[in-house]
Write a protein that holds these residues in place. Structure first.
Motif, PDB file in Angstrom:
ATOM      1  N   GLN A 214       0.820  -1.209   0.000  1.00 41.49           N
ATOM      2  CA  GLN A 214       0.000   0.000   0.000  1.00 41.49           C
ATOM      3  C   GLN A 214       0.857   1.264   0.000  1.00 41.49           C
ATOM      4  N   GLU A 215       2.025   1.180   0.647  1.00 37.02           N
ATOM      5  CA  GLU A 215       2.945   2.317   0.762  1.00 37.02           C
ATOM      6  C   GLU A 215       2.258   3.525   1.401  1.00 37.02           C
ATOM      7  N   SER A 216       1.441   3.264   2.409  1.00 37.30           N
ATOM      8  CA  SER A 216       0.708   4.337   3.080  1.00 37.30           C
ATOM      9  C   SER A 216       1.621   5.134   4.005  1.00 37.30           C
ATOM     10  N   ILE A 217       1.273   6.396   4.166  1.00 40.36           N
ATOM     11  CA  ILE A 217       1.946   7.289   5.100  1.00 40.36           C
ATOM     12  C   ILE A 217       1.006   7.487   6.285  1.00 40.36           C
ATOM     13  N   HIS A 218       1.532   7.405   7.501  1.00 51.16           N
ATOM     14  CA  HIS A 218       0.706   7.566   8.694  1.00 51.16           C
ATOM     15  C   HIS A 218       1.192   8.775   9.489  1.00 51.16           C
ATOM     16  N   VAL A 219       0.290   9.701   9.730  1.00 54.48           N
ATOM     17  CA  VAL A 219       0.612  10.905  10.488  1.00 54.48           C
ATOM     18  C   VAL A 219      -0.502  11.172  11.492  1.00 54.48           C
ATOM     19  N   SER A 220      -0.203  12.011  12.487  1.00 61.38           N
ATOM     20  CA  SER A 220      -1.183  12.367  13.511  1.00 61.38           C
ATOM     21  C   SER A 220      -1.255  13.881  13.648  1.00 61.38           C
ATOM     22  N   THR A 221      -2.423  14.373  14.029  1.00 64.12           N
ATOM     23  CA  THR A 221      -2.567  15.809  14.259  1.00 64.12           C
ATOM     24  C   THR A 221      -1.998  16.175  15.624  1.00 64.12           C
ATOM     25  N   ASP A 222      -1.405  17.370  15.711  1.00 65.57           N
ATOM     26  CA  ASP A 222      -0.816  17.823  16.970  1.00 65.57           C
ATOM     27  C   ASP A 222      -1.867  18.527  17.827  1.00 65.57           C
ATOM     28  N   ALA A 223      -1.415  19.203  18.873  1.00 63.46           N
ATOM     29  CA  ALA A 223      -2.331  19.851  19.813  1.00 63.46           C
ATOM     30  C   ALA A 223      -3.180  20.930  19.154  1.00 63.46           C
ATOM     31  N   GLU A 224      -2.690  21.494  18.049  1.00 58.83           N
ATOM     32  CA  GLU A 224      -3.439  22.526  17.332  1.00 58.83           C
ATOM     33  C   GLU A 224      -4.234  21.950  16.164  1.00 58.83           C
ATOM     34  N   GLY A 225      -4.257  20.625  16.061  1.00 56.90           N
ATOM     35  CA  GLY A 225      -4.998  19.976  14.992  1.00 56.90           C
ATOM     36  C   GLY A 225      -4.248  19.913  13.676  1.00 56.90           C
ATOM     37  N   GLN A 226      -2.969  20.275  13.675  1.00 56.93           N
ATOM     38  CA  GLN A 226      -2.205  20.319  12.434  1.00 56.93           C
ATOM     39  C   GLN A 226      -1.440  19.024  12.175  1.00 56.93           C
ATOM     40  N   PHE A 227      -1.260  18.730  10.896  1.00 55.70           N
ATOM     41  CA  PHE A 227      -0.372  17.647  10.489  1.00 55.70           C
ATOM     42  C   PHE A 227       0.303  18.049   9.185  1.00 55.70           C
ATOM     43  N   SER A 228       1.474  17.488   8.956  1.00 55.79           N
ATOM     44  CA  SER A 228       2.236  17.778   7.743  1.00 55.79           C
ATOM     45  C   SER A 228       2.622  16.479   7.062  1.00 55.79           C
ATOM     46  N   VAL A 229       2.757  16.552   5.752  1.00 54.60           N
ATOM     47  CA  VAL A 229       3.173  15.387   4.976  1.00 54.60           C
ATOM     48  C   VAL A 229       4.061  15.859   3.836  1.00 54.60           C
ATOM     49  N   THR A 230       5.144  15.119   3.588  1.00 52.39           N
ATOM     50  CA  THR A 230       6.004  15.373   2.438  1.00 52.39           C
ATOM     51  C   THR A 230       5.659  14.351   1.371  1.00 52.39           C
ATOM     52  N   TRP A 231       5.237  14.826   0.218  1.00 49.09           N
ATOM     53  CA  TRP A 231       4.764  13.940  -0.844  1.00 49.09           C
ATOM     54  C   TRP A 231       5.948  13.261  -1.525  1.00 49.09           C
ATOM     55  N   PRO A 232       6.025  11.933  -1.493  1.00 50.32           N
ATOM     56  CA  PRO A 232       7.184  11.236  -2.067  1.00 50.32           C
ATOM     57  C   PRO A 232       7.241  11.296  -3.587  1.00 50.32           C
ATOM     58  N   GLU A 233       6.079  11.371  -4.231  1.00 46.08           N
ATOM     59  CA  GLU A 233       6.041  11.460  -5.686  1.00 46.08           C
ATOM     60  C   GLU A 233       4.693  12.005  -6.132  1.00 46.08           C
ATOM     61  N   ALA A 234       4.607  12.336  -7.418  1.00 49.87           N
ATOM     62  CA  ALA A 234       3.368  12.898  -7.955  1.00 49.87           C
ATOM     63  C   ALA A 234       2.288  11.823  -8.048  1.00 49.87           C
ATOM     64  N   GLY A 235       1.037  12.267  -8.056  1.00 48.53           N
ATOM     65  CA  GLY A 235      -0.081  11.344  -8.193  1.00 48.53           C
ATOM     66  C   GLY A 235      -1.288  11.808  -7.410  1.00 48.53           C
ATOM     67  N   MET A 236      -2.356  11.026  -7.491  1.00 46.73           N
ATOM     68  CA  MET A 236      -3.555  11.266  -6.702  1.00 46.73           C
ATOM     69  C   MET A 236      -3.407  10.559  -5.358  1.00 46.73           C
ATOM     70  N   TYR A 237      -3.692  11.280  -4.279  1.00 46.41           N
ATOM     71  CA  TYR A 237      -3.557  10.724  -2.935  1.00 46.41           C
ATOM     72  C   TYR A 237      -4.907  10.702  -2.220  1.00 46.41           C
ATOM     73  N   TRP A 238      -5.092   9.652  -1.427  1.00 42.11           N
ATOM     74  CA  TRP A 238      -6.309   9.451  -0.630  1.00 42.11           C
ATOM     75  C   TRP A 238      -5.958   9.629   0.839  1.00 42.11           C
ATOM     76  N   LEU A 239      -6.690  10.503   1.531  1.00 39.83           N
ATOM     77  CA  LEU A 239      -6.461  10.766   2.951  1.00 39.83           C
ATOM     78  C   LEU A 239      -7.700  10.355   3.732  1.00 39.83           C
TER      79      LEU A 239
END
Length: 269
Positions: A214-239
């Protein structure tokens, strides 16, 4: 190939049922960044096993909400539902960013009646008239979900991205139509208009049918509700993220299940 298929079937039989039978809901626009005089896009809506390959059932669009760049509501055109997907067109008459979402907020109930389990689905307004007052072993839950994507005609804008204050919502710190491979993007999640901390996100690039992992990326929101992700390559992404609490709109409902899904396009540098 035959050995690979047999191995895949054997592996699926060892997975927990929830994982083996997991389905993904999504909206997939034909383009997310476009420029022109009233151009059109087509959107596929489906529930599938693979991203973004429609092979299960169509996504019903009863709760479809299309927000234009000026904040007004639009109607989809040429809506058609087939065996595996729903398809509709959107004419982008205005310049700026459009928010295309399927929003659902419903109640689900079940109870015992004459030795059988009865099931009900509806709204708080219809609950009193459709569910027996003396229902035995009554169980009620509320489900609130948002499935969305974003499309920009010309220059990006912010008006359509404003939060409604209901359920789980994404606030664009980085504009959702300004995403590039190798770059980091930041978003903020709100729950009923307030920062939502501790949400677990699964982020997966499309085309899962054609790769072994699947090569999924897993992230969590911080105390302010924010999260960041670095896109490994171009394409359509599902969150996707989910949450559960007891803030229901009906006293009889014991819990509220919330979900959020977005399709974002990441472009090459």
């Amino acid at each position: 190939m035959k050995r690979s298929l047999i191995a895949a079937i054997a592996l699926a039989s060892l997975l927990p049922m929830s994982q083996a039978m997991a389905h993904k809901t999504w909206l997939l626009p034909s383009q997310t960044v476009i420029a022109g005089d009233s151009p059109w896009i087509t959107v596929d809506a489906a529930v599938s096993n693979d991203l973004f390959y429609f092979n299960h059932v169509p996504l019903r669009t009863d709760g479809l909400v299309i927000t234009a760049p000026d904040g007004s509501q639009m109607q989809a055109q040429n809506v058609a539902t087939g065996k595996y997907r729903t398809v509709f067109d959107v004419e982008l008459k205005q310049t700026g960013t459009y928010r295309i979402a399927v929003v659902n907020n419903g109640l689900f109930g079940s109870w015992e009646e004459n030795g059988q389990r009865k099931r009900w689905r509806g709204s708080p307004a219809s609950f009193a008239s459709e569910v027996p007052k003396d229902a035995k072993d009554l169980q009620v839950s509320q489900s609130t979900g948002r499935i969305e994507t974003f499309v920009t005609n010309g220059s990006p804008s912010q008006t359509a991205l404003a939060a409604t204050g209901q359920g789980l919502e994404l606030v664009a710190v980085t504009h959702p139509n300004d995403l590039f491979a190798g770059e980091s993007a930041t978003f903020r999640m709100l729950l009923d208009g307030k920062p939502a901390s501790g949400l677990q996100f699964e982020i997966t690039r499309g085309g899962t049918r054609y790769r072994n992992a699947q090569e999924s990326i897993h992230v969590s929101t911080d105390a302010e509700g924010q999260f960041s992700v670095t896109w490994p390559e171009a394409g359509m992404y599902w969150l996707e993220t989910t949450y559960e609490d007891d803030r229901t709109s009906l006293p009889q409902a014991g819990k509220r299940r919330l979900s959020y899904v977005a399709t974002l396009e990441v472009l090459p540098q």
